[in-house]
Design an enzyme around this catalytic site. Structure first.
Site, PDB file in Angstrom:
ATOM      1  N   GLY A  39      22.810  91.384  66.653  1.00 23.68           N
ATOM      2  CA  GLY A  39      21.706  90.429  66.560  1.00 23.68           C
ATOM      3  C   GLY A  39      22.049  89.155  67.302  1.00 23.68           C
ATOM      4  O   GLY A  39      23.090  89.067  67.955  1.00 23.68           O
ATOM      5  N   SER A  40      21.192  88.171  67.206  1.00 22.02           N
ATOM      6  CA  SER A  40      21.399  86.896  67.895  1.00 22.02           C
ATOM      7  C   SER A  40      22.362  86.026  67.094  1.00 22.02           C
ATOM      8  O   SER A  40      22.857  86.423  66.035  1.00 22.02           O
ATOM      9  CB  SER A  40      20.062  86.165  68.044  1.00 22.02           C
ATOM     10  OG  SER A  40      19.629  85.719  66.772  1.00 22.02           O
ATOM     11  N   GLU A  75      32.911  89.397  66.324  1.00 17.43           N
ATOM     12  CA  GLU A  75      32.720  88.821  67.669  1.00 17.43           C
ATOM     13  C   GLU A  75      33.057  89.849  68.740  1.00 17.43           C
ATOM     14  O   GLU A  75      33.703  89.542  69.750  1.00 17.43           O
ATOM     15  CB  GLU A  75      33.578  87.557  67.852  1.00 17.43           C
ATOM     16  CG  GLU A  75      33.324  86.459  66.824  1.00 17.43           C
ATOM     17  CD  GLU A  75      32.028  85.669  67.069  1.00 17.43           C
ATOM     18  OE1 GLU A  75      31.281  86.002  68.019  1.00 17.43           O
ATOM     19  OE2 GLU A  75      31.759  84.739  66.286  1.00 17.43           O
ATOM     20  N   ALA A  76      32.601  91.069  68.529  1.00 22.95           N
ATOM     21  CA  ALA A  76      32.969  92.185  69.410  1.00 22.95           C
ATOM     22  C   ALA A  76      32.530  91.980  70.852  1.00 22.95           C
ATOM     23  O   ALA A  76      33.136  92.531  71.771  1.00 22.95           O
ATOM     24  CB  ALA A  76      32.366  93.483  68.873  1.00 22.95           C
ATOM     25  N   GLN A  77      31.504  91.161  71.063  1.00 23.33           N
ATOM     26  CA  GLN A  77      31.005  90.952  72.440  1.00 23.33           C
ATOM     27  C   GLN A  77      32.053  90.316  73.347  1.00 23.33           C
ATOM     28  O   GLN A  77      32.001  90.451  74.562  1.00 23.33           O
ATOM     29  CB  GLN A  77      29.729  90.094  72.423  1.00 23.33           C
ATOM     30  CG  GLN A  77      29.925  88.606  72.166  1.00 23.33           C
ATOM     31  CD  GLN A  77      30.064  88.252  70.693  1.00 23.33           C
ATOM     32  OE1 GLN A  77      29.961  89.104  69.828  1.00 23.33           O
ATOM     33  NE2 GLN A  77      30.298  86.987  70.385  1.00 23.33           N
ATOM     34  N   CYS A 107       8.596  78.592  65.522  1.00 24.10           N
ATOM     35  CA  CYS A 107       7.355  79.252  65.079  1.00 24.10           C
ATOM     36  C   CYS A 107       7.532  80.087  63.814  1.00 24.10           C
ATOM     37  O   CYS A 107       6.544  80.552  63.254  1.00 24.10           O
ATOM     38  CB  CYS A 107       6.794  80.127  66.196  1.00 24.10           C
ATOM     39  SG  CYS A 107       7.835  81.551  66.536  1.00 24.10           S
ATOM     40  N   CYS A 110      12.603  83.329  69.017  1.00 26.90           N
ATOM     41  CA  CYS A 110      11.835  84.566  69.185  1.00 26.90           C
ATOM     42  C   CYS A 110      11.626  84.784  70.683  1.00 26.90           C
ATOM     43  O   CYS A 110      11.905  83.905  71.501  1.00 26.90           O
ATOM     44  CB  CYS A 110      10.500  84.473  68.456  1.00 26.90           C
ATOM     45  SG  CYS A 110       9.348  83.355  69.265  1.00 26.90           S
TER      46      CYS A 110
HETATM   47 ZN    ZN Z   1       9.319  81.295  68.214  1.00 24.63          ZN
END
Ligand code: ZN
Length: 203
Positions: free
Chosen positions: A20-21, A93-95, A152, A181
């Protein structure tokens, strides 16, 4: 919520990926799973790349300070020898690991070890990050966690870089990145592009 599969007969390993982010709760989810393994009296160890020094060297610290001790390693191959004797291996932190990490995980799985990998699936440019796409391809179980877009309120999948510094590997906290997003991420990129165009010297 991810629940551990229950296998009868011979115990076998598998690979789980939590992606994920930034600010999506990846490390919290990794720690939750590892704590459950500890309750089950399994031997647990966490590895993370040596370059992640945001907090300290021996702990995987999530943003809510729910810490578990970990071992920093310089390369993924180091994990092969250090993982001996453990039932469950967490990789945070595998990235930031090298591209050997997927094959290292596959070797560990064949020893019967359960691997739980957590990492950013995309960098701030929206590109697949380091060994993460390959890990996602070989994993038995994938969980994508989401942050909330502060603009948002929709689900955030992107890590938007607020600073102008270059280079993909840029460690930082909330002052440098925010989750966004898809729409707000694109809006930010367009605004940045227009600002750069206006700043550029006109001939
Ligand atoms: Zn947004």
């Amino acid at each position: 919520m991810f629940l551990e599969p229950h296998f009868k007969g011979q115990r076998s390993g598998w690979i789980e990926v939590i992606c994920g982010s930034m600010f999506s709760g990846k490390t919290e989810e990794l720690i939750r799973r590892l704590k459950r393994s500890k309750f089950a009296n399994q031997k647990v160890e966490i590895f993370k790349p040596k370059l992640d020094t945001r907090y300290d060297d021996i702990k995987v610290v999530s943003h809510d300070s729910n810490a578990i001790l970990s071992t920093p390693v310089a390369s993924s191959k180091e994990i092969l020898t250090l993982a001996n004797g453990f039932d469950v291996i967490g990789i945070d932190e595998a990235q930031f690991f090298d591209m050997e990490l997927p094959s290292v995980c596959e070797k560990l799985v064949l020893r019967g070890i359960r691997i739980i990998v957590a990492g950013l699936d995309m960098d701030y440019k929206g590109e697949p990050f380091g060994p993460m796409p390959n890990l996602l391809a070989i994993a038995e179980y994938i969980t994508k966690v989401h942050a909330i877009c502060p603009h948002c309120g929709n689900l955030a999948v992107h890590s938007y870089r607020l600073s102008a510094e270059e280079g993909t590997v840029l460690l930082g906290e909330k002052d440098r990145y925010e989750p966004r997003c898809r729409t707000c991420y694109q809006m930010g990129n367009i605004l940045n592009f227009q600002m750069k165009k206006e700043e550029a010297p006109k001939n």
